[in-house]
Design an enzyme around this catalytic site. Structure first.
Site, short mmCIF file in Angstrom:
data_model
loop_
_atom_site.label_atom_id
_atom_site.label_comp_id
_atom_site.label_asym_id
_atom_site.label_seq_id
_atom_site.Cartn_x
_atom_site.Cartn_y
_atom_site.Cartn_z
N TYR A 154 0.94 -1.21 0.03
CA TYR A 154 0.20 -0.10 0.10
C TYR A 154 1.08 1.28 0.02
O TYR A 154 1.55 1.40 1.04
CB TYR A 154 -0.80 0.03 1.22
CG TYR A 154 -1.73 1.09 1.61
CD1 TYR A 154 -2.16 1.97 0.44
CD2 TYR A 154 -2.20 1.40 2.76
CE1 TYR A 154 -3.19 3.04 0.75
CE2 TYR A 154 -3.06 2.64 2.97
CZ TYR A 154 -3.41 3.25 2.13
OH TYR A 154 -4.36 4.24 2.21
N LYS A 182 -1.47 -1.35 -4.06
CA LYS A 182 -2.38 -0.30 -4.05
C LYS A 182 -1.71 1.03 -4.19
O LYS A 182 -0.96 1.43 -3.39
CB LYS A 182 -3.18 -0.43 -2.83
CG LYS A 182 -4.05 0.61 -2.52
CD LYS A 182 -5.02 0.76 -1.09
CE LYS A 182 -5.98 1.92 -0.95
NZ LYS A 182 -6.49 1.82 0.31
#
Length: 325
Positions: A154, A182
């Site tokens: 992330y 992400k």
């Protein structure tokens, strides 16, 4: 030398482990909101209702205890228990991604071990924040968790104060447990990873349509899909639709006016699907923004939003702010 003192996987955990390719195929993953009871404890009844609405509208995965779920306001006991609850109730219907990252490598290792022990399908890992570290430190941090199971990186520089550079992703991608990224650093980075053959989800709702249809993103990890899961599903898994993207932009921009989770909790409360309870330091949006939300809902159509009650403007004294819970 880095010692990865991970728990040895038990045979049933190996047999039930989710294939990385199963995660890579997901188009829409919702960073699910965690609702609260009036005393600030987790409201599992409302939570289950939210998840069921996601499943009904075609969402394929949820991030449990991510920023939208206010995992940073949970104890680790709450965090792991919620991951386990989600797997037990809904693991057969969607993929459960546990946000078990931390700025402490030791915490990330322990939480990720526990998350896989209760059945999560993959972990979401953020780079060490606040204190930050060097690139070798970032690699050592992620490599301490990567052997445990499927992992999504992330990258959110605005929250961590440090960009995860492509050279880090290139190194990590050699592991069979590396799922993808992400990415919240912009669509140029999304394009770069897609062209390099890596799985990448857009983490910014206002960019997800173009990321999916023009730049090669697999799909989106979305906050707005808490509110309109069916329309966000259509946006990233249906077909290219600039007109739909334009129609949804006022709602997305409304959520981004202040930190998205502040607007998200306000919106869900006004839709009547969660109690109007905030764990501090988050507080509801001001009255003018609450009134604006009602107009946005009316423009898009109440039928596209979660819940069945009419949207309403809540008064200041309707909200409960909880410091200890």
């Amino acid at each position: 030398m880095v010692h990865n003192l991970c728990l040895t996987m038990r045979s049933h955990e190996i047999q039930s482990r989710t294939l990385v390719e199963d995660i890579r195929s997901l188009r829409l993953i919702t960073g699910i909101k965690t609702p609260y009871l009036l005393d600030g404890r987790l409201d599992l009844k409302a939570y289950d209702g939210l998840i069921n609405m996601q499943i009904t509208q075609g969402v394929e995965g949820v991030i449990v205890g991510g920023p939208a779920g206010e995992g940073h306001l949970m104890s680790w006991d709450e965090h792991i228990s919620l991951i386990g609850h989600t797997v037990a109730r809904f693991g057969a219907s969607l993929k459960v991604i546990g946000n078990t990252g931390s700025n402490s490598t030791g915490e990330a290792m322990q939480a990720t071990e526990q998350g896989f022990a209760v059945g999560m399908h993959a972990s979401l890992q953020i780079n060490p924040y606040c204190g930050k570290t060097s690139i070798p430190g970032v690699l050592a941090h992620f490599n301490s968790v990567l052997p445990m199971g499927p992992m999504i990186i992330y990258n959110m520089p605005s929250r961590t104060g440090q960009d995860i550079l492509p050279c880090v992703i290139q190194t990590l991608s050699a592991s069979p447990n590396f799922v993808g990224i992400k990415e919240c650093a912009g669509n140029d980075r999304v394009r770069q990873y897609a062209e390099d053959g890596k799985t990448v989800w857009c983490g910014m709702d206002h960019e997800c349509h173009d990321a999916r249809w023009d730049l090669g993103a697999t799909g989106a990890m979305s906050v707005t899909s808490n509110l309109i899961p069916g329309l966000i599903r259509e946006l990233v898994a249906g077909k290219k639709s600039p007109s739909l993207n334009k129609k949804l932009m006022p709602l997305i921009e409304w959520l981004l006016h202040e930190p998205a989770l502040t607007g998200l909790n306000t919106a869900l409360a006004q839709l009547g699907v969660v109690w109007p309870v905030f764990r501090l330091p988050y507080v509801p949006l001001p009255l003018s923004k609450r009134q604006e939300f009602v107009r946005v809902v009316e423009d898009i159509g109440r039928e596209h939003f979660v819940g069945e009650r009419e949207v309403q403007v809540l008064d200041d004294n309707d909200f409960i702010l909880v410091g200890r819970y």
